[in-house]
Design a protein around this motif. Structure first.
Motif, PDB file in Angstrom:
ATOM      1  N   PRO A  33       0.882  -1.341  -0.075  1.00 23.99           N
ATOM      2  CA  PRO A  33       0.020  -0.024   0.060  1.00 23.99           C
ATOM      3  C   PRO A  33       0.721   1.149   0.243  1.00 23.99           C
ATOM      4  N   ASP A  34       0.411   2.511  -0.428  1.00 20.02           N
ATOM      5  CA  ASP A  34       0.842   3.622  -0.774  1.00 20.02           C
ATOM      6  C   ASP A  34       0.772   4.367   0.543  1.00 20.02           C
ATOM      7  N   ASN A  35       1.993   5.212   0.965  1.00 19.26           N
ATOM      8  CA  ASN A  35       2.079   6.016   2.046  1.00 19.26           C
ATOM      9  C   ASN A  35       1.844   7.497   1.793  1.00 19.26           C
ATOM     10  N   SER A  36       1.606   8.026   0.349  1.00 14.77           N
ATOM     11  CA  SER A  36       1.286   9.200   0.021  1.00 14.77           C
ATOM     12  C   SER A  36       0.468   9.301  -1.364  1.00 14.77           C
ATOM     13  N   ALA A  37      -0.321  10.420  -1.367  1.00 19.41           N
ATOM     14  CA  ALA A  37      -0.858  10.706  -2.651  1.00 19.41           C
ATOM     15  C   ALA A  37       0.279  11.298  -3.875  1.00 19.41           C
ATOM     16  N   ALA A  38       1.218  11.804  -3.220  1.00 17.88           N
ATOM     17  CA  ALA A  38       2.328  12.344  -4.224  1.00 17.88           C
ATOM     18  C   ALA A  38       3.409  11.235  -4.593  1.00 17.88           C
ATOM     19  N   PRO A  39       3.989  11.600  -5.809  1.00 21.04           N
ATOM     20  CA  PRO A  39       5.007  10.678  -6.207  1.00 21.04           C
ATOM     21  C   PRO A  39       5.987  10.048  -5.397  1.00 21.04           C
ATOM     22  N   PHE A  40       6.323   8.732  -5.289  1.00 21.61           N
ATOM     23  CA  PHE A  40       7.453   8.310  -4.483  1.00 21.61           C
ATOM     24  C   PHE A  40       8.733   8.699  -5.043  1.00 21.61           C
ATOM     25  N   THR A  41       9.855   8.460  -4.327  1.00 26.08           N
ATOM     26  CA  THR A  41      11.074   8.998  -4.632  1.00 26.08           C
ATOM     27  C   THR A  41      11.658   8.271  -5.969  1.00 26.08           C
ATOM     28  N   LEU A  42      11.047   7.100  -6.353  1.00 25.46           N
ATOM     29  CA  LEU A  42      11.612   6.239  -7.452  1.00 25.46           C
ATOM     30  C   LEU A  42      11.025   6.740  -8.660  1.00 25.46           C
TER      31      LEU A  42
END
Length: 293
Positions: free
Chosen positions: A251-260
């Motif tokens: 699952p995703d931690n954020s609504a923004a793009p991850f660093t990768l």
């Protein structure tokens, strides 16, 4: 078995190694990590380090990262005998309240110890991004208005006359998904998450931005023809905007793009609608680091 899972991330600094005798006579050593480029995971997730001893994971402890990329902990006390026997180091993303003592599937970094140090990388555990590439077109197939074709992006290649997948991406390790984005005035808006670049993305049938004529091609993409996002009213014009493919925890931690972010491309100002546009080759971001004992 541990699965091998915009701009290269550099790592600097090696910490001194030390040993100590605890009050009960046990001997401990320090595991020291030097990692740059990790992002703040928010309140619900933390990073956790693991060493692999005789094929089994042993937690080295958890830490967080602030908005400036500073780690809350960089040195951890481990039984010397255990640390000396470690063959690998793995970094995972874990729930802050974690009922499972085993490592999560979302493994971010891995590396093999050589002597007292291990060079760790996301390329060795998330996926091998050495030869990724991408193509896309501007089009809005989900509405009947042919005057707003520059307000949609679809990751496909129609240069042969028939649509095929536009993204050449490796299969991700468990715990990760791809996600497409368009960046509007510094704010990213998702096109949807996906695992297979030859299939529609996860929000094909639920996007609030698409028109009323079906879900579009069976490939990742989005029509921004209805509604608003980040202060932008749709339809709009994607020329000059940045198109990104990121790799997200699931699952995703954020609504923004991850660093990768394996791919990123600015849509040319003279881009033609319905004509394939190359994103070039990646990767834009690979995380690396150094662990010492």
């Amino acid at each position: 078995m541990i699965k091998k899972m915009f701009l290269a991330v550099l790592v600097a600094g090696v910490f001194a190694t030390s040993c100590s005798n605890d009050d009960d006579g046990t001997v401990t050593s320090r595991l020291n990590i030097s990692l740059d480029g990790l992002e703040n995971l928010g309140n619900d997730f933390v990073y956790e380090g693991w060493i692999i001893v005789d094929g089994n994971p042993v937690s080295t402890g958890v830490f967080t990262v602030d908005d400036n990329g500073n780690l809350s902990e960089t040195s951890f006390s481990i039984l010397k005998e255990t640390l000396d026997a470690a063959t690998n180091f793995v970094l995972t993303i874990e729930p802050a309240v974690d009922p499972d003592p085993a490592p999560a599937e979302t493994k971010l970094l891995i590396g093999d110890f050589s002597g007292d140090s291990a060079n760790v990388s996301s390329a060795g555990i998330v996926a091998d991004f050495a030869s990724v590439s991408g193509n896309y077109i501007l089009a809005t197939p989900t509405d009947e208005d042919d005057t707003n074709e520059s307000s949609g992006v679809w990751f496909l290649d129609n240069s042969s006359g028939s649509a095929v997948a536009g993204l050449d991406l490796p299969t991700l390790s468990a715990g990760w998904k791809y996600e497409g984005w368009v960046v509007f005035d510094g704010t990213p808006v998702s096109t949807g998450t996906f695992l297979d670049p030859a299939m529609a993305d996860d929000n094909a049938a639920t996007s609030p931005f698409k028109g009323s004529v079906g879900n579009g091609p069976g490939y990742p993409g989005e029509d921004y023809v209805m509604g608003t996002a980040t202060g932008v009213t749709f339809p709009t014009d994607l020329k000059g905007k940045t198109v990104v493919i990121s790799v997200e925890p699931s699952p995703d931690n954020s609504a923004a793009p991850f660093t990768l972010k394996p791919l990123a491309h600015v849509v040319p100002d003279n881009a033609a609608d319905h004509t394939v546009i190359s994103m070039g080759t990646g990767p834009v971001t690979i995380l690396t680091g150094t662990v010492t004992r």
